[in-house]
Scaffold this motif. Sequence first.
Motif, mmCIF file in Angstrom:
data_model
loop_
_atom_site.group_PDB
_atom_site.id
_atom_site.type_symbol
_atom_site.label_atom_id
_atom_site.label_comp_id
_atom_site.label_asym_id
_atom_site.label_seq_id
_atom_site.Cartn_x
_atom_site.Cartn_y
_atom_site.Cartn_z
ATOM 1 N N ARG A 1 0.838 -1.199 0.000
ATOM 2 C CA ARG A 1 0.000 0.000 0.000
ATOM 3 C C ARG A 1 0.879 1.257 0.000
ATOM 4 N NH1 ARG A 1 -4.068 -1.804 4.918
ATOM 5 N NH2 ARG A 1 -5.438 -3.215 3.732
ATOM 6 N N PRO A 2 1.350 1.654 -1.176
ATOM 7 C CA PRO A 2 2.118 2.893 -1.237
ATOM 8 C C PRO A 2 1.198 4.096 -1.029
ATOM 9 C CG PRO A 2 2.385 1.577 -3.247
ATOM 10 C CD PRO A 2 1.236 1.024 -2.496
ATOM 11 N N PHE A 3 1.758 5.133 -0.435
ATOM 12 C CA PHE A 3 0.984 6.373 -0.274
ATOM 13 C C PHE A 3 1.113 7.196 -1.562
ATOM 14 C CE2 PHE A 3 0.299 4.664 3.705
ATOM 15 C CZ PHE A 3 -0.559 5.452 4.449
ATOM 16 N N ASN A 4 0.640 8.426 -1.557
ATOM 17 C CA ASN A 4 0.503 9.203 -2.801
ATOM 18 C C ASN A 4 1.846 9.365 -3.511
ATOM 19 O OD1 ASN A 4 -1.542 10.406 -0.599
ATOM 20 N ND2 ASN A 4 -2.498 10.315 -2.609
ATOM 21 N N THR A 5 1.990 8.685 -4.631
ATOM 22 C CA THR A 5 3.258 8.663 -5.353
ATOM 23 C C THR A 5 3.269 9.729 -6.448
ATOM 24 O OG1 THR A 5 3.394 6.306 -4.865
ATOM 25 C CG2 THR A 5 4.855 7.135 -6.559
ATOM 26 N N TYR A 6 4.408 10.372 -6.606
ATOM 27 C CA TYR A 6 4.532 11.435 -7.610
ATOM 28 C C TYR A 6 5.931 11.376 -8.205
ATOM 29 C CZ TYR A 6 7.646 13.934 -4.509
ATOM 30 O OH TYR A 6 8.733 14.258 -3.744
ATOM 31 N N GLY A 7 6.138 12.098 -9.319
ATOM 32 C CA GLY A 7 7.466 12.160 -9.914
ATOM 33 C C GLY A 7 7.406 12.188 -11.430
ATOM 34 N N PRO A 8 8.574 12.135 -12.084
ATOM 35 C CA PRO A 8 8.635 12.131 -13.539
ATOM 36 C C PRO A 8 7.819 10.990 -14.146
ATOM 37 C CG PRO A 8 10.810 12.515 -12.626
ATOM 38 C CD PRO A 8 9.923 12.181 -11.474
ATOM 39 N N PHE A 9 7.223 11.265 -15.298
ATOM 40 C CA PHE A 9 6.373 10.348 -16.067
ATOM 41 C C PHE A 9 4.936 10.279 -15.546
ATOM 42 C CE2 PHE A 9 10.604 9.084 -17.272
ATOM 43 C CZ PHE A 9 10.495 8.896 -18.645
ATOM 44 N N GLN A 10 4.623 11.027 -14.481
ATOM 45 C CA GLN A 10 3.218 11.081 -14.061
ATOM 46 C C GLN A 10 2.479 12.032 -14.991
ATOM 47 O OE1 GLN A 10 2.367 12.315 -9.962
ATOM 48 N NE2 GLN A 10 0.732 10.802 -9.941
ATOM 49 N N LYS A 11 1.233 11.679 -15.294
ATOM 50 C CA LYS A 11 0.436 12.543 -16.174
ATOM 51 C C LYS A 11 0.204 13.896 -15.510
ATOM 52 C CE LYS A 11 -2.032 8.842 -18.523
ATOM 53 N NZ LYS A 11 -3.319 8.151 -18.655
ATOM 54 N N THR A 12 0.199 14.940 -16.340
ATOM 55 C CA THR A 12 0.043 16.299 -15.810
ATOM 56 C C THR A 12 -1.361 16.840 -16.048
ATOM 57 O OG1 THR A 12 0.941 17.126 -17.895
ATOM 58 C CG2 THR A 12 2.484 16.890 -16.071
ATOM 59 N N GLY B 1 -5.814 15.908 -16.105
ATOM 60 C CA GLY B 1 -6.858 15.611 -15.116
ATOM 61 C C GLY B 1 -6.661 14.314 -14.360
ATOM 62 N N GLU B 2 -6.068 13.315 -15.034
ATOM 63 C CA GLU B 2 -5.873 12.017 -14.371
ATOM 64 C C GLU B 2 -4.567 11.971 -13.588
ATOM 65 O OE1 GLU B 2 -6.004 8.927 -17.412
ATOM 66 O OE2 GLU B 2 -7.231 10.311 -18.559
ATOM 67 N N GLY B 3 -3.767 13.022 -13.698
ATOM 68 C CA GLY B 3 -2.465 13.017 -13.050
ATOM 69 C C GLY B 3 -2.562 13.213 -11.548
ATOM 70 N N GLY B 4 -1.399 13.199 -10.914
ATOM 71 C CA GLY B 4 -1.357 13.426 -9.476
ATOM 72 C C GLY B 4 -1.308 14.908 -9.179
ATOM 73 N N VAL B 5 -1.595 15.249 -7.936
ATOM 74 C CA VAL B 5 -1.682 16.659 -7.537
ATOM 75 C C VAL B 5 -0.357 17.397 -7.766
ATOM 76 C CG1 VAL B 5 -1.222 16.161 -5.076
ATOM 77 C CG2 VAL B 5 -2.459 18.224 -5.706
ATOM 78 N N VAL B 6 0.765 16.754 -7.497
ATOM 79 C CA VAL B 6 2.066 17.418 -7.664
ATOM 80 C C VAL B 6 2.315 17.747 -9.133
ATOM 81 C CG1 VAL B 6 4.572 17.176 -7.399
ATOM 82 C CG2 VAL B 6 3.053 16.332 -5.600
ATOM 83 N N ALA B 7 2.091 16.763 -10.004
ATOM 84 C CA ALA B 7 2.319 16.961 -11.441
ATOM 85 C C ALA B 7 1.410 18.054 -12.005
ATOM 86 C CB ALA B 7 2.096 15.652 -12.191
#
Length: 315
Positions: free
Chosen positions: A173-184, A186-192
């Motif tokens: 159960r990873p927590f909110n993951t972010y970083g390069p290659f995440q979509k930027t 509507g479906e992306g993560g908050v950081v991206a």
Amino acid sequence: MNILLTGGAGFIGRWVALRLLNDGHHVWILDDLSNGQESNLDEFRSHPGLQAFIQGDIKDEALLEKLFHETKFDICYHLGASINVQDSIDDPRTTFNNDTVGTFYVMEQCRKHWVKVVFMSTCMVYDRCTDETGITELHPTKPASPYAGSKIAAENMVLSYYFAYGLPVVVIRPFNTYGPFQKTGGEGGVVAIFINNKLAGKDLHIYGEGTQTRDLLFVDDCARFVVEAGYSNKVDGQIVNAGLGRDISVNDLALLVVGEASRIKHVEHIHPQSEIQKLLCNYSKAKELLGWEPQVTLEEGIARTEAWIKGRLVH
């Protein structure tokens, strides 16, 4: 080892694939590209360890049977899933079929061919955190969205194969993951999304009050955790968390990214009922059993993500 990676063309899957290839394994990637992008794999297309990329669906039992019959896999890292909370509320059927039924089909092949399973779940299965010691694996679950409900159902299915058949499995159960290659988008993560809007000169929009907190895990740390969970038999039959062990409110995150309060706007929440007010990971079990802990700070991770998104804008 021979490794099957479902969802390997996705954001986290891409980083897991890279790590497995660099560790010298033979990797087969199965992805239907509903979330992932084949271009995520461009960098290691010619890697001698990448045996095949198969565009296909985990719900295609004939395809799975063929794959498992042709290759003796040692581990299946099962990351393929519908991952969007909002989508699951609007269309629960798709999420349930992909995340629960699809997982059952994967488990059946792994049982028949005796293949260890690393099942990627999510911190979204948890009820809100109530104190600063963080959420351990014993924390109450609360399926606040059909996405969380489908993942809890799949987790139980996966663990049942350990208790009923002795099949080596681990639920992560990873927590909110972010970083390069995440979509930027509507479906992306908050950081991206925040970084993308910052670079585009747009305002950063926060759903609701912005007081909700997130424990943000850099994707390289996450991938290392995913891979290590497969290598170790100490976590067989277990549920294991991974996170940074530090939470930040969405308001503070926006300020950290953009640096100007005037560019932050609050908008009405689409699905406030699925919001978890406080997420803070206690990863002591991962540290104890796997020797894993995060290495990338939030500030460094944001800087690395921003550099990557900037690089893409230039191209």
